[in-house]
Design a protein around this motif. Structure first.
Motif, short mmCIF file in Angstrom:
data_model
loop_
_atom_site.label_atom_id
_atom_site.label_comp_id
_atom_site.label_asym_id
_atom_site.label_seq_id
_atom_site.Cartn_x
_atom_site.Cartn_y
_atom_site.Cartn_z
N VAL A 1 5.45 -4.18 4.57
CA VAL A 1 5.23 -2.76 4.29
C VAL A 1 6.46 -1.95 4.69
CG1 VAL A 1 4.20 -2.27 6.55
CG2 VAL A 1 3.63 -0.82 4.59
N ILE A 2 6.72 -0.90 3.91
CA ILE A 2 7.77 0.07 4.22
C ILE A 2 7.13 1.45 4.20
CG2 ILE A 2 9.99 1.06 3.54
CD1 ILE A 2 10.50 -1.57 1.98
N VAL A 3 7.32 2.21 5.26
CA VAL A 3 6.86 3.59 5.30
C VAL A 3 8.09 4.49 5.38
CG1 VAL A 3 4.64 3.06 6.34
CG2 VAL A 3 6.58 3.53 7.82
N GLN A 4 8.01 5.64 4.69
CA GLN A 4 9.19 6.50 4.65
C GLN A 4 8.79 7.97 4.52
OE1 GLN A 4 11.97 5.51 1.56
NE2 GLN A 4 13.54 6.91 2.30
N GLU B 1 -4.40 -1.49 9.42
CA GLU B 1 -4.21 -0.40 10.39
C GLU B 1 -3.12 -0.76 11.41
OE1 GLU B 1 -7.89 -0.05 8.32
OE2 GLU B 1 -7.12 -1.71 9.54
N ARG B 2 -3.16 -1.98 11.90
CA ARG B 2 -2.16 -2.42 12.88
C ARG B 2 -0.78 -2.48 12.24
NH1 ARG B 2 -0.13 -2.32 17.77
NH2 ARG B 2 0.74 -4.30 18.49
N GLN B 3 -0.71 -2.98 11.03
CA GLN B 3 0.56 -3.09 10.33
C GLN B 3 1.19 -1.71 10.12
OE1 GLN B 3 0.50 -4.20 6.13
NE2 GLN B 3 2.15 -5.67 6.49
N LEU B 4 0.39 -0.76 9.64
CA LEU B 4 0.90 0.59 9.42
C LEU B 4 1.30 1.26 10.72
CD1 LEU B 4 -1.41 2.04 6.61
CD2 LEU B 4 1.06 1.65 6.49
N SER B 5 0.49 1.06 11.76
CA SER B 5 0.77 1.69 13.05
C SER B 5 2.14 1.27 13.58
CB SER B 5 -0.32 1.32 14.06
OG SER B 5 0.00 1.79 15.34
N ILE C 1 4.40 4.95 1.04
CA ILE C 1 4.20 3.54 1.40
C ILE C 1 4.67 2.66 0.24
CG2 ILE C 1 2.56 1.79 2.15
CD1 ILE C 1 0.65 3.99 2.98
N SER C 2 5.43 1.64 0.58
CA SER C 2 5.81 0.61 -0.38
C SER C 2 5.45 -0.75 0.20
CB SER C 2 7.31 0.67 -0.69
OG SER C 2 7.69 1.92 -1.20
#
Length: 232
Positions: free
Chosen positions: A181-184, A203-207, A223-224
């Motif tokens: 995952v990539i968050v930007q 949830e854990r991954q995004l956190s 999110i990508s």
């Protein structure tokens, strides 16, 4: 060893028990070839001299089964650490005809020792990407001191080749075992590879990705996701 009765230890007048326990704890989980060099009692007290050397059989098997990508990563780091030289990939390597983002991970006894990568290719080919990121993971990862010559035989390598990221509409399209995952948000960006120990939920991954990016969960962000082919 841990279950020896405390009264027996006291009656024996032991003085090396705790040191032996610490030694065995350090070697826990490893295959060890022990050798007792001597045991003497010149002053009425026993003195043990022994060698406990971890066997390298498993590591040899892993080295023999290495993929071309991991062989390149290992040769790169060993050459750079020992000689401060950057190798040139073999001219006939198929890696010269590919481009991709790459993460190189180093571990010792299952513990992370360095990890650096690129989301998208920045080098001319996959081989150059691996060489650059391997040196960065081993020497320039700010979380760790540079790898030493003594550590080189202990390092386990993995190379992750990333697919191009694809934008998704929300967490429902994520799977931490399958997708990275990539968050930007603006210039802040955080990435997390898939299939990591202890990361079992979206949830854990995004956190973790948000924390790496310095993005608060209540902020709006993009999110990508991406796929990874992992080589050992």
């Amino acid at each position: 060893i841990l279950s020896i009765d405390n009264r027996l230890l006291a009656e024996a007048g032991e003085c090396g028990y705790r040191s032996i326990v610490i030694c065995l704890g350090i070697l826990d989980g490893q295959s060890v070839q022990p050798e007792i060099i001597s045991y003497e009692a010149p002053f009425g007290v026993g003195y043990l001299v022994a060698d406990l050397t971890p066997k390298d059989t498993e590591m040899k098997k892993n080295r023999e089964a290495e993929s071309e990508l991991v062989q390149l990563a290992r040769t790169t780091l060993e050459t750079f650490v020992r000689h401060k030289e950057i190798i040139e990939p073999h001219s006939g390597s198929p890696l010269l005809a590919q481009q991709a983002g790459v993460f190189v991970s180093l571990k010792i006894n299952g513990q992370l020792r360095g990890c650096i990568g690129t989301i998208a290719p920045v080098q001319d080919n996959l081989a150059a990407e691996i060489v650059e990121n391997t040196i960065s993971a081993g020497v320039y990862d700010p979380r760790f001191p540079p790898v030493t010559v003594e550590e080189l035989p202990l390092i386990e390598y993995s190379v992750d080749v990333l697919s191009p990221p694809e934008a998704i509409s929300g967490p429902g399209e994520l799977d931490p075992k399958k997708y990275g995952v990539i968050v930007q948000k603006g210039g802040r960006k955080g990435l997390l590879l898939p299939d990591l120990d202890g990361v079992d939920t979206v949830e854990r991954q995004l956190s973790i990705a948000l924390e790496k990016a310095g993005i608060m969960p209540e902020e709006s962000y993009r999110i990508s996701r991406f796929l990874v082919t992992r080589y050992y």
